[in-house]
Design a protein around this motif. Sequence first.
Motif, short mmCIF file in Angstrom:
data_model
loop_
_atom_site.label_atom_id
_atom_site.label_comp_id
_atom_site.label_asym_id
_atom_site.label_seq_id
_atom_site.Cartn_x
_atom_site.Cartn_y
_atom_site.Cartn_z
N LEU A 81 -9.66 -0.84 -1.03
CA LEU A 81 -8.41 -0.38 -1.15
C LEU A 81 -7.50 -1.39 -0.66
O LEU A 81 -6.26 -1.73 -1.11
CB LEU A 81 -8.11 0.86 -0.72
N LYS A 82 -7.73 -1.94 0.61
CA LYS A 82 -6.97 -2.92 1.21
C LYS A 82 -6.92 -4.32 0.34
O LYS A 82 -5.87 -5.00 0.41
CB LYS A 82 -7.70 -3.39 2.57
N LYS A 83 -8.12 -4.44 -0.23
CA LYS A 83 -8.04 -5.67 -1.07
C LYS A 83 -6.96 -5.48 -2.56
O LYS A 83 -6.26 -6.26 -2.81
CB LYS A 83 -9.48 -5.82 -1.88
N ALA A 84 -6.99 -4.11 -2.98
CA ALA A 84 -5.81 -3.88 -4.02
C ALA A 84 -4.51 -4.08 -3.47
O ALA A 84 -3.65 -4.50 -4.14
CB ALA A 84 -6.31 -2.42 -4.29
N PHE A 85 -4.29 -3.61 -1.84
CA PHE A 85 -3.10 -3.80 -1.56
C PHE A 85 -2.96 -5.27 -1.41
O PHE A 85 -1.52 -5.71 -2.02
CB PHE A 85 -3.06 -3.16 -0.08
N ILE A 86 -3.48 -6.14 -1.09
CA ILE A 86 -3.23 -7.68 -1.10
C ILE A 86 -3.02 -8.07 -2.48
O ILE A 86 -1.93 -9.00 -2.68
CB ILE A 86 -4.59 -8.31 -0.48
N LEU A 87 -3.76 -7.57 -3.61
CA LEU A 87 -3.37 -8.08 -5.00
C LEU A 87 -2.04 -7.54 -5.19
O LEU A 87 -1.27 -8.31 -6.03
CB LEU A 87 -4.42 -7.45 -5.85
N PHE A 88 -1.72 -6.53 -4.96
CA PHE A 88 -0.54 -5.68 -5.39
C PHE A 88 0.83 -6.44 -4.65
O PHE A 88 1.59 -6.49 -5.26
CB PHE A 88 -0.42 -4.41 -5.27
N SER A 89 0.61 -6.79 -3.50
CA SER A 89 1.55 -7.24 -2.55
C SER A 89 1.91 -8.83 -2.59
O SER A 89 2.63 -9.34 -2.05
CB SER A 89 1.42 -6.80 -1.20
N GLN A 90 0.78 -9.42 -3.29
CA GLN A 90 0.92 -11.00 -3.40
C GLN A 90 0.53 -11.61 -1.99
O GLN A 90 1.12 -12.47 -1.71
CB GLN A 90 1.89 -11.46 -4.00
N GLY A 91 -0.21 -10.75 -0.98
CA GLY A 91 -0.49 -11.14 0.11
C GLY A 91 0.38 -11.03 1.46
O GLY A 91 0.33 -11.55 2.51
N ASN A 93 3.31 -8.42 3.47
CA ASN A 93 3.03 -6.97 4.33
C ASN A 93 3.57 -5.99 3.40
O ASN A 93 3.42 -4.63 3.98
CB ASN A 93 3.34 -7.21 5.60
N MET A 94 4.15 -5.84 2.46
CA MET A 94 4.78 -4.84 1.59
C MET A 94 4.62 -5.03 0.13
O MET A 94 4.43 -6.36 -0.53
CB MET A 94 6.02 -4.46 2.07
N ILE A 95 4.65 -4.03 -0.69
CA ILE A 95 4.83 -4.32 -2.03
C ILE A 95 6.43 -3.85 -2.61
O ILE A 95 6.95 -2.83 -2.25
CB ILE A 95 4.04 -2.96 -2.84
N ALA A 123 6.01 6.74 -3.10
CA ALA A 123 5.00 6.20 -2.11
C ALA A 123 5.75 6.02 -0.67
O ALA A 123 5.05 5.83 0.33
CB ALA A 123 4.34 5.00 -2.54
N ASN A 124 7.07 6.06 -0.65
CA ASN A 124 7.59 5.70 0.50
C ASN A 124 8.91 6.69 1.09
O ASN A 124 10.11 6.21 1.19
CB ASN A 124 8.29 4.41 0.17
N GLY A 130 12.69 1.03 0.08
CA GLY A 130 12.38 0.40 -1.28
C GLY A 130 11.22 -0.41 -1.38
O GLY A 130 11.32 -1.17 -2.35
N SER A 131 10.28 -0.34 -0.30
CA SER A 131 9.13 -1.06 -0.34
C SER A 131 8.08 -0.20 -0.05
O SER A 131 8.07 0.69 0.70
CB SER A 131 9.12 -2.44 0.42
N VAL A 132 6.74 -0.54 -0.48
CA VAL A 132 5.66 0.18 0.35
C VAL A 132 4.74 -0.74 1.11
O VAL A 132 4.42 -1.63 0.63
CB VAL A 132 4.77 0.54 -1.19
N MET A 133 4.70 -0.11 2.33
CA MET A 133 3.86 -0.63 3.25
C MET A 133 2.33 -0.37 2.86
O MET A 133 2.00 0.75 2.41
CB MET A 133 4.24 -0.24 4.63
N GLU A 134 1.50 -1.05 3.77
CA GLU A 134 0.16 -1.06 3.51
C GLU A 134 -0.42 0.59 3.77
O GLU A 134 -1.21 1.11 3.07
CB GLU A 134 -0.76 -1.94 4.29
N THR A 135 0.18 1.08 4.82
CA THR A 135 -0.10 2.43 5.51
C THR A 135 0.13 3.54 4.22
O THR A 135 -0.38 4.45 3.81
CB THR A 135 0.28 2.80 6.64
N GLU A 136 1.19 3.36 3.76
CA GLU A 136 1.86 4.12 2.49
C GLU A 136 1.04 3.99 1.26
O GLU A 136 0.56 4.94 0.58
CB GLU A 136 3.26 4.00 2.11
N PHE A 137 0.69 2.82 0.90
CA PHE A 137 -0.21 2.49 -0.15
C PHE A 137 -1.77 2.99 -0.11
O PHE A 137 -2.15 3.86 -0.93
CB PHE A 137 -0.41 1.01 -0.30
N LEU A 138 -2.01 2.92 0.95
CA LEU A 138 -3.57 3.54 1.31
C LEU A 138 -3.54 5.11 1.45
O LEU A 138 -4.38 5.66 0.74
CB LEU A 138 -4.19 3.08 2.69
N SER A 139 -2.33 5.46 1.88
CA SER A 139 -2.15 7.04 1.92
C SER A 139 -2.03 7.72 0.48
O SER A 139 -2.90 8.63 0.03
CB SER A 139 -0.91 7.55 2.87
#
Length: 147
Positions: A81-91, A93-95, A123-124, A130-139
Amino acid sequence: AFDLFDSEGTGTIDVNDLKVALRALGFEPSKKEIKTLTDNLSDGNNQLQDDENDKQKTIDFNDFLEILTTKMSEKDSPDQLKKAFILFSQGKNMISLEDLRKVAQELGETMSDDELKEMIYEANKKDKDGSVMETEFLSILNKAFTG
């Protein structure tokens, strides 16, 4: 990911494409794991089908969902899931809206900005920045996969 490999709209994909589809979703399955996943499809009616035209083994969308659910429930899924966040966020700290728009386009989804903004809003809900942090994404993903 399924629709990208079902280019002819048959409702099935070749088992050989399953590995590529799972990799596109951030998983790294081995050939042995693919065989185990396809052998373990629960419903007897969902057994691998021989395509009459080319004798290739195929799976349908329900099989794909079952395999994806199995992969998501594995003990190392937080890392996935963290890898998915990195892919979504382009590296980052937020999407952002732009990140989500890019992912939707890459997946062939045609979504309006209003639909994408609604996804970010859902998600937020806490800080509404207006952005999604990693903790929100994982939740959100954990809720989706645990019911």
